[in-house]
Design a protein around this motif. Structure first.
Motif, PDB file in Angstrom:
ATOM      1  N   LEU A  93      14.008   0.963   2.051  1.00  0.00           N
ATOM      2  CA  LEU A  93      13.555  -0.042   1.092  1.00  0.00           C
ATOM      3  C   LEU A  93      13.477  -1.370   1.823  1.00  0.00           C
ATOM      4  O   LEU A  93      14.489  -1.885   2.309  1.00  0.00           O
ATOM      5  N   HIS A 142       8.118  -3.953   0.760  1.00  0.00           N
ATOM      6  CA  HIS A 142       7.870  -3.288  -0.517  1.00  0.00           C
ATOM      7  C   HIS A 142       7.947  -4.290  -1.668  1.00  0.00           C
ATOM      8  O   HIS A 142       7.134  -4.248  -2.600  1.00  0.00           O
ATOM      9  N   TRP A 270       5.538  -7.349  -6.112  1.00  0.00           N
ATOM     10  CA  TRP A 270       5.023  -6.302  -5.252  1.00  0.00           C
ATOM     11  C   TRP A 270       3.499  -6.278  -5.379  1.00  0.00           C
ATOM     12  O   TRP A 270       2.930  -6.856  -6.310  1.00  0.00           O
ATOM     13  N   LEU A 276       4.432   3.101  -5.032  1.00  0.00           N
ATOM     14  CA  LEU A 276       5.869   2.864  -4.961  1.00  0.00           C
ATOM     15  C   LEU A 276       6.561   4.175  -4.622  1.00  0.00           C
ATOM     16  O   LEU A 276       6.475   5.149  -5.381  1.00  0.00           O
ATOM     17  N   SER A 277       7.237   4.186  -3.488  1.00  0.00           N
ATOM     18  CA  SER A 277       7.996   5.367  -3.083  1.00  0.00           C
ATOM     19  C   SER A 277       9.156   5.589  -4.045  1.00  0.00           C
ATOM     20  O   SER A 277       9.454   4.754  -4.907  1.00  0.00           O
ATOM     21  N   ALA A 280      11.522   2.743  -3.648  1.00  0.00           N
ATOM     22  CA  ALA A 280      11.027   1.506  -4.254  1.00  0.00           C
ATOM     23  C   ALA A 280      11.104   1.566  -5.775  1.00  0.00           C
ATOM     24  O   ALA A 280      11.494   0.594  -6.437  1.00  0.00           O
TER      25      ALA A 280
END
Length: 298
Positions: A93, A142, A270, A276-277, A280
């Protein structure tokens, strides 16, 4: 029974008071107090005796604390198990934070995030708002903490809204006032943050609306140095209330800035439409969950 009110009560007991609980919960003392009061109203009985130096549990409070602590622990265990099922066990992150206010606002969140997601590494970058915006735009971050409003190309989640305080020498001719306007300070030198900080833009834009350009005595990126310059009588500065409260000195007074439309609202930003992982999204979910505590009681 809402988890946010129960968590507030549990932390007041664990931390031994409303102020330390507020710091742990990333909230204000009044918000925590209202949350506990809401829980007491919902249950129909007082949970704390508030007369002494530290709140003392009533018999009902002891029962709620004992069972409530287990309930919250079971909830955290369930969330952790679901995260394992969904695969949020590792990752990176990348967060960008400004030097001003980050330790107070984000340290409790980092601790909670690390406890919940021990396998996710947090990579921090600390810069002024302009540099953070560029890094966010380029995909190097991120998320980045930003002062609202943000550019249209970003999405954002507000975190905290703070009154701006005027920090001035205690022997200043205006130090006895209860609040100040920017026009009151037209002839007083300003000590501002460096150009990359959003706070200096907020102040200068406010002065422009009043049709004057302040005399700038000094600029710095170090809040403690700026406050020392104020104490030495070099001029006045402007700080969010949460930051000003950390710098109490007989040589400095902090007065609210009474300017409609001027406030310091920190948000997490963002790139709009960015993927978004899992890591995240977990951070964003934690932000929103933590902010729930700050919502007014219904």
């Amino acid at each position: 029974m809402k988890f946010r009110t129960l968590r507030a009560f549990i932390e007041v007991v664990r931390q031994g008071g409303f102020s330390p609980a507020a710091r742990t919960l990333f909230a204000t003392q009044s918000t925590v107090s209202k949350a506990v009061h809401q829980l007491e109203q919902e249950l129909g009985t007082p949970l704390l005796e508030r007369g002494g130096h530290r709140p003392v549990l009533t018999p009902a409070g002891e029962a709620v604390f004992r069972r409530g602590a287990k309930l919250l622990a079971d909830r955290d265990d369930l969330l952790g198990e679901l995260d394992e099922i969904q695969g949020i066990r590792r990752g990176l992150l990348k967060l960008g934070l400004p030097p001003l206010g980050s330790s107070l606002l984000f340290a409790p969140l980092f601790a909670r995030f690390r406890q919940r997601y021990p396998g996710i590494e947090i990579e921090l970058s600390e810069h002024g708002s302009r540099e953070l915006e560029e890094r966010l735009r380029s995909g190097a971050l991120h998320f980045a903490a930003a002062i609202l409003p943000v550019a249209a190309e970003f999405d954002s989640e507000p975190i905290t809204r703070q009154t701006l305080m005027v920090s001035l020498p205690s022997d200043h001719r205006l130090a006895a006032r209860s609040s100040l306007r920017l026009t009151d300070l037209r002839d007083t030198p300003f000590i501002l943050f460096d150009h990359g900080f959003a706070l200096q833009r907020i102040v200068l834009d406010g002065c422009a609306r009043h049709h004057f350009q302040p005399q700038v005595a000094a600029r710095s990126s170090q809040v403690d140095f700026i406050v020392e310059l104020v104490a030495a009588g070099l001029g006045v500065t402007f700080l969010p209330a949460i930051i000003a409260s950390q710098f109490q000195s007989p040589q400095v007074r902090h007065l609210p800035l009474d300017e409609p439309g001027i406030e310091w609202t920190m948000a997490m930003a963002w790139r709009r439409g960015a993927y978004l992982s899992g890591a995240a999204q977990a951070w964003l979910d934690l932000l929103r969950e933590s902010k729930d505590l700050a919502q007014p009681a219904q």
